[in-house]
Design a protein around this motif. Structure first.
Motif, mmCIF file in Angstrom:
data_model
loop_
_atom_site.group_PDB
_atom_site.id
_atom_site.type_symbol
_atom_site.label_atom_id
_atom_site.label_comp_id
_atom_site.label_asym_id
_atom_site.label_seq_id
_atom_site.Cartn_x
_atom_site.Cartn_y
_atom_site.Cartn_z
ATOM 1 N N PRO A 34 40.039 -16.997 14.819
ATOM 2 C CA PRO A 34 40.701 -17.532 16.027
ATOM 3 C C PRO A 34 40.825 -16.511 17.151
ATOM 4 N N GLU A 35 41.013 -15.251 16.815
ATOM 5 C CA GLU A 35 41.141 -14.225 17.858
ATOM 6 C C GLU A 35 39.826 -13.933 18.576
ATOM 7 N N HIS A 36 38.707 -14.444 18.048
ATOM 8 C CA HIS A 36 37.404 -14.256 18.689
ATOM 9 C C HIS A 36 37.004 -15.436 19.568
ATOM 10 N N HIS A 37 37.828 -16.471 19.616
ATOM 11 C CA HIS A 37 37.500 -17.695 20.352
ATOM 12 C C HIS A 37 37.096 -17.418 21.807
ATOM 13 N N GLU A 38 37.862 -16.637 22.517
ATOM 14 C CA GLU A 38 37.568 -16.389 23.933
ATOM 15 C C GLU A 38 36.279 -15.615 24.133
ATOM 16 N N VAL A 39 36.024 -14.612 23.300
ATOM 17 C CA VAL A 39 34.810 -13.819 23.469
ATOM 18 C C VAL A 39 33.573 -14.647 23.118
ATOM 19 N N TYR A 40 33.677 -15.537 22.117
ATOM 20 C CA TYR A 40 32.558 -16.428 21.820
ATOM 21 C C TYR A 40 32.327 -17.391 22.989
ATOM 22 N N SER A 41 33.400 -17.941 23.531
ATOM 23 C CA SER A 41 33.270 -18.836 24.690
ATOM 24 C C SER A 41 32.566 -18.131 25.837
ATOM 25 N N PHE A 42 32.967 -16.894 26.108
ATOM 26 C CA PHE A 42 32.368 -16.112 27.188
ATOM 27 C C PHE A 42 30.875 -15.895 26.953
ATOM 28 N N GLU A 43 30.502 -15.489 25.738
ATOM 29 C CA GLU A 43 29.089 -15.227 25.423
ATOM 30 C C GLU A 43 28.242 -16.499 25.486
ATOM 31 N N ILE A 44 28.786 -17.599 24.979
ATOM 32 C CA ILE A 44 28.034 -18.861 24.983
ATOM 33 C C ILE A 44 27.862 -19.374 26.407
ATOM 34 N N LEU A 45 28.921 -19.351 27.197
ATOM 35 C CA LEU A 45 28.818 -19.801 28.590
ATOM 36 C C LEU A 45 27.844 -18.943 29.394
ATOM 37 N N GLY A 46 27.740 -17.663 29.064
ATOM 38 C CA GLY A 46 26.824 -16.767 29.767
ATOM 39 C C GLY A 46 25.450 -16.677 29.141
ATOM 40 N N GLY A 47 25.225 -17.416 28.061
ATOM 41 C CA GLY A 47 23.937 -17.372 27.380
ATOM 42 C C GLY A 47 22.830 -18.047 28.169
ATOM 43 N N LYS A 48 21.628 -17.913 27.669
ATOM 44 C CA LYS A 48 20.446 -18.496 28.322
ATOM 45 C C LYS A 48 20.295 -19.957 27.897
ATOM 46 N N THR A 49 20.384 -20.870 28.867
ATOM 47 C CA THR A 49 20.218 -22.288 28.574
ATOM 48 C C THR A 49 18.748 -22.569 28.285
ATOM 49 N N LEU A 50 18.479 -23.141 27.122
ATOM 50 C CA LEU A 50 17.118 -23.490 26.718
ATOM 51 C C LEU A 50 16.828 -24.974 26.939
ATOM 52 N N ARG A 51 17.824 -25.828 26.714
ATOM 53 C CA ARG A 51 17.707 -27.268 26.935
ATOM 54 C C ARG A 51 19.084 -27.765 27.335
ATOM 55 N N GLU A 52 19.107 -28.823 28.140
ATOM 56 C CA GLU A 52 20.396 -29.354 28.586
ATOM 57 C C GLU A 52 20.269 -30.825 28.941
ATOM 58 N N SER A 53 21.269 -31.588 28.514
ATOM 59 C CA SER A 53 21.378 -32.999 28.873
ATOM 60 C C SER A 53 22.756 -33.188 29.489
ATOM 61 N N VAL A 54 22.808 -33.925 30.609
ATOM 62 C CA VAL A 54 24.055 -34.059 31.357
ATOM 63 C C VAL A 54 24.247 -35.508 31.779
ATOM 64 N N ILE A 55 25.485 -35.975 31.683
ATOM 65 C CA ILE A 55 25.876 -37.244 32.294
ATOM 66 C C ILE A 55 26.864 -36.877 33.389
ATOM 67 N N ASN A 56 26.524 -37.220 34.620
ATOM 68 C CA ASN A 56 27.382 -36.915 35.758
ATOM 69 C C ASN A 56 28.198 -38.122 36.169
ATOM 70 N N GLY A 57 29.418 -37.862 36.587
ATOM 71 C CA GLY A 57 30.283 -38.874 37.178
ATOM 72 C C GLY A 57 30.420 -38.585 38.662
ATOM 73 N N GLN A 58 31.275 -39.296 39.335
ATOM 74 C CA GLN A 58 31.470 -39.091 40.768
ATOM 75 C C GLN A 58 32.049 -37.717 41.080
ATOM 76 N N ALA A 59 32.880 -37.185 40.187
ATOM 77 C CA ALA A 59 33.528 -35.899 40.445
ATOM 78 C C ALA A 59 32.834 -34.729 39.746
ATOM 79 N N GLY A 60 31.709 -34.967 39.094
ATOM 80 C CA GLY A 60 31.002 -33.907 38.388
ATOM 81 C C GLY A 60 30.629 -34.331 36.987
#
Length: 137
Positions: A34-60
């Motif tokens: 649990p104490e590593h949650h933030e650092v994993y979030s940071f690394e994953i968010l900053g990682g290299k996107t290889l594939r992505e699927s998105v559903i957008n709404g009016q606000a994002g």
């Protein structure tokens, strides 16, 4: 003569390569400290996107499923994460073998199409129309 290739499922691949690891989630058990949650979030968010699927709404974005290459902040190994974020929750699983995570990404995209977790109020006829951006056919 025709040739039919049978692609392995996530279950087949994890039987050969080991299970996916749940890295972060808004609820339920995870396989990291649990104490590593933030650092994993940071690394994953900053990682290299290889594939992505998105559903957008009016606000994002309302839902994002993303395959990402990142460096594990504890072991410093390259890992491949499948991040699913929506307005209702989030969960990220990962593996050291890209094929396992790639197959999990496709499974999550197809599952979301077949059984949507969000009420979008519009008819979806194919994966191409279901997601605003996707490379899964």
């Amino acid at each position: 003569m025709s040739l039919t290739l049978t692609l392995p499922t996530v279950e087949d691949l994890t039987a050969m390569c080991g299970p996916l690891r749940t890295v972060i989630a808004d609820s339920g058990p995870v396989d990291t400290q649990p104490e590593h949650h933030e650092v994993y979030s940071f690394e994953i968010l900053g990682g290299k996107t290889l594939r992505e699927s998105v559903i957008n709404g009016q606000a994002g974005p309302l839902l994002i499923i993303r395959l990402v290459e990142y460096t594990d902040p504890v072991s410093h190994a390259t890992r491949y994460g499948v991040e699913k974020w929506s307005v209702t929750g989030y969960r990220t699983v990962d593996h050291t073998v890209r094929l396992v995570s790639d197959t999990e990404y496709e499974r999550q995209v197809r599952t979301e199409f077949d059984a949507p977790t969000l009420a979008l109020g519009r008819s979806m006829s194919s994966l191409a129309t279901f997601f605003d951006a996707t490379d899964v056919l």
